[in-house]
Scaffold this motif. Structure first.
Motif, PDB file in Angstrom:
ATOM      1  N   THR A   3       0.929  -1.020  -0.007  1.00  0.00           N
ATOM      2  CA  THR A   3       0.009   0.171  -0.140  1.00  0.00           C
ATOM      3  C   THR A   3       0.900   1.166  -0.090  1.00  0.00           C
ATOM      4  O   THR A   3       0.730   2.308  -0.635  1.00  0.00           O
ATOM      5  CB  THR A   3      -1.035  -0.030   1.063  1.00  0.00           C
ATOM      6  OG1 THR A   3      -1.794  -1.294   1.114  1.00  0.00           O
ATOM      7  CG2 THR A   3      -1.817   1.178   1.284  1.00  0.00           C
ATOM      8  N   ALA A   4       2.006   1.195   0.894  1.00  0.00           N
ATOM      9  CA  ALA A   4       2.702   2.342   0.885  1.00  0.00           C
ATOM     10  C   ALA A   4       3.498   2.612  -0.585  1.00  0.00           C
ATOM     11  O   ALA A   4       3.645   3.670  -0.874  1.00  0.00           O
ATOM     12  CB  ALA A   4       3.696   2.194   1.950  1.00  0.00           C
ATOM     13  N   PHE A   5       3.961   1.388  -1.165  1.00  0.00           N
ATOM     14  CA  PHE A   5       4.554   1.673  -2.361  1.00  0.00           C
ATOM     15  C   PHE A   5       3.724   2.365  -3.426  1.00  0.00           C
ATOM     16  O   PHE A   5       3.943   2.908  -4.203  1.00  0.00           O
ATOM     17  CB  PHE A   5       5.102   0.289  -2.862  1.00  0.00           C
ATOM     18  CG  PHE A   5       5.890   0.327  -4.368  1.00  0.00           C
ATOM     19  CD1 PHE A   5       6.968   0.749  -4.369  1.00  0.00           C
ATOM     20  CD2 PHE A   5       4.853   0.157  -5.527  1.00  0.00           C
ATOM     21  CE1 PHE A   5       7.578   0.739  -5.731  1.00  0.00           C
ATOM     22  CE2 PHE A   5       5.503  -0.109  -6.667  1.00  0.00           C
ATOM     23  CZ  PHE A   5       7.114   0.287  -6.601  1.00  0.00           C
ATOM     24  N   ILE A   6       2.489   1.852  -3.584  1.00  0.00           N
ATOM     25  CA  ILE A   6       1.285   2.233  -4.421  1.00  0.00           C
ATOM     26  C   ILE A   6       1.020   3.847  -4.147  1.00  0.00           C
ATOM     27  O   ILE A   6       0.922   4.649  -4.996  1.00  0.00           O
ATOM     28  CB  ILE A   6      -0.022   1.505  -4.139  1.00  0.00           C
ATOM     29  CG1 ILE A   6       0.293   0.195  -4.954  1.00  0.00           C
ATOM     30  CG2 ILE A   6      -1.007   2.081  -5.103  1.00  0.00           C
ATOM     31  CD1 ILE A   6      -0.514  -0.957  -4.737  1.00  0.00           C
ATOM     32  N   MET A   7       0.743   4.065  -2.874  1.00  0.00           N
ATOM     33  CA  MET A   7       0.440   5.502  -2.605  1.00  0.00           C
ATOM     34  C   MET A   7       1.557   6.294  -2.912  1.00  0.00           C
ATOM     35  O   MET A   7       1.472   7.413  -3.243  1.00  0.00           O
ATOM     36  CB  MET A   7       0.352   5.526  -1.047  1.00  0.00           C
ATOM     37  CG  MET A   7      -0.130   6.794  -0.583  1.00  0.00           C
ATOM     38  SD  MET A   7      -0.866   6.696   1.186  1.00  0.00           S
ATOM     39  CE  MET A   7      -1.719   8.043   1.260  1.00  0.00           C
ATOM     40  N   GLU A   8       2.966   6.005  -2.649  1.00  0.00           N
ATOM     41  CA  GLU A   8       4.177   6.868  -2.995  1.00  0.00           C
ATOM     42  C   GLU A   8       4.257   7.038  -4.547  1.00  0.00           C
ATOM     43  O   GLU A   8       4.421   7.906  -5.102  1.00  0.00           O
ATOM     44  CB  GLU A   8       5.386   6.305  -2.507  1.00  0.00           C
ATOM     45  CG  GLU A   8       5.602   6.768  -0.986  1.00  0.00           C
ATOM     46  CD  GLU A   8       6.718   7.305  -0.559  1.00  0.00           C
ATOM     47  OE1 GLU A   8       7.776   7.389  -1.486  1.00  0.00           O
ATOM     48  OE2 GLU A   8       6.906   7.466   0.492  1.00  0.00           O
ATOM     49  N   THR A   9       3.966   6.053  -5.389  1.00  0.00           N
ATOM     50  CA  THR A   9       3.933   5.904  -6.613  1.00  0.00           C
ATOM     51  C   THR A   9       2.761   6.832  -7.374  1.00  0.00           C
ATOM     52  O   THR A   9       3.149   7.883  -8.118  1.00  0.00           O
ATOM     53  CB  THR A   9       3.840   4.553  -7.169  1.00  0.00           C
ATOM     54  OG1 THR A   9       4.884   3.581  -6.731  1.00  0.00           O
ATOM     55  CG2 THR A   9       3.833   4.528  -8.867  1.00  0.00           C
ATOM     56  N   ILE A  10       1.748   6.541  -6.625  1.00  0.00           N
ATOM     57  CA  ILE A  10       0.666   7.721  -7.210  1.00  0.00           C
ATOM     58  C   ILE A  10       0.937   9.285  -7.013  1.00  0.00           C
ATOM     59  O   ILE A  10       0.815  10.153  -7.827  1.00  0.00           O
ATOM     60  CB  ILE A  10      -0.739   7.316  -6.648  1.00  0.00           C
ATOM     61  CG1 ILE A  10      -1.275   6.058  -7.207  1.00  0.00           C
ATOM     62  CG2 ILE A  10      -1.750   8.368  -6.865  1.00  0.00           C
ATOM     63  CD1 ILE A  10      -2.211   5.449  -6.480  1.00  0.00           C
TER      64      ILE A  10
END
Length: 110
Positions: A3-10
């Motif tokens: 979730t953290a990876f996806i959030m930072e990517t967005i």
């Protein structure tokens, strides 16, 4: 971690699209470009900071872990790739949907 990876990517996608439109595609007023970019960066830090730590700069997050020899024990190694993935996605989205005719012609000449 995922979730953290996806959030930072967005967040990086949003920052990169704004950066391209303001700094490269020359949209908006020249006087307020720095303020607009700083505002969107601050908004993304406020949104992602409590959850992910907002490590949008991989050198800032990966460097201290490398020096302390904690790269393998922490999930930051994966998080170091979020800015690269986000910038690539942001560039592709901008080129596909938002690019102006002038910039497209200029890129074709190169």
């Amino acid at each position: 971690m995922q979730t953290a990876f996806i959030m930072e990517t967005i967040a990086i996608v949003v920052i990169h699209v704004v950066r391209i439109s303001l700094m490269i595609d020359n949209r908006g007023k020249k006087d307020s470009n720095g303020f607009a970019l700083g505002a969107i960066y601050s908004a993304m830090v406020l949104a992602c900071g409590p959850i992910t730590g907002a490590c949008f700069n991989p050198a800032r997050s990966f460097g201290p872990l490398f020096v302390m020899n904690e790269v393998g024990s922490n999930g930051q190694f994966i998080m170091s790739f979020a800015p690269f993935v986000g910038c690539t996605i942001g560039m592709a989205l901008y080129k596909q949907f938002l690019i102006s005719e002038e910039l497209e012609d200029e890129l074709e000449e190169l």
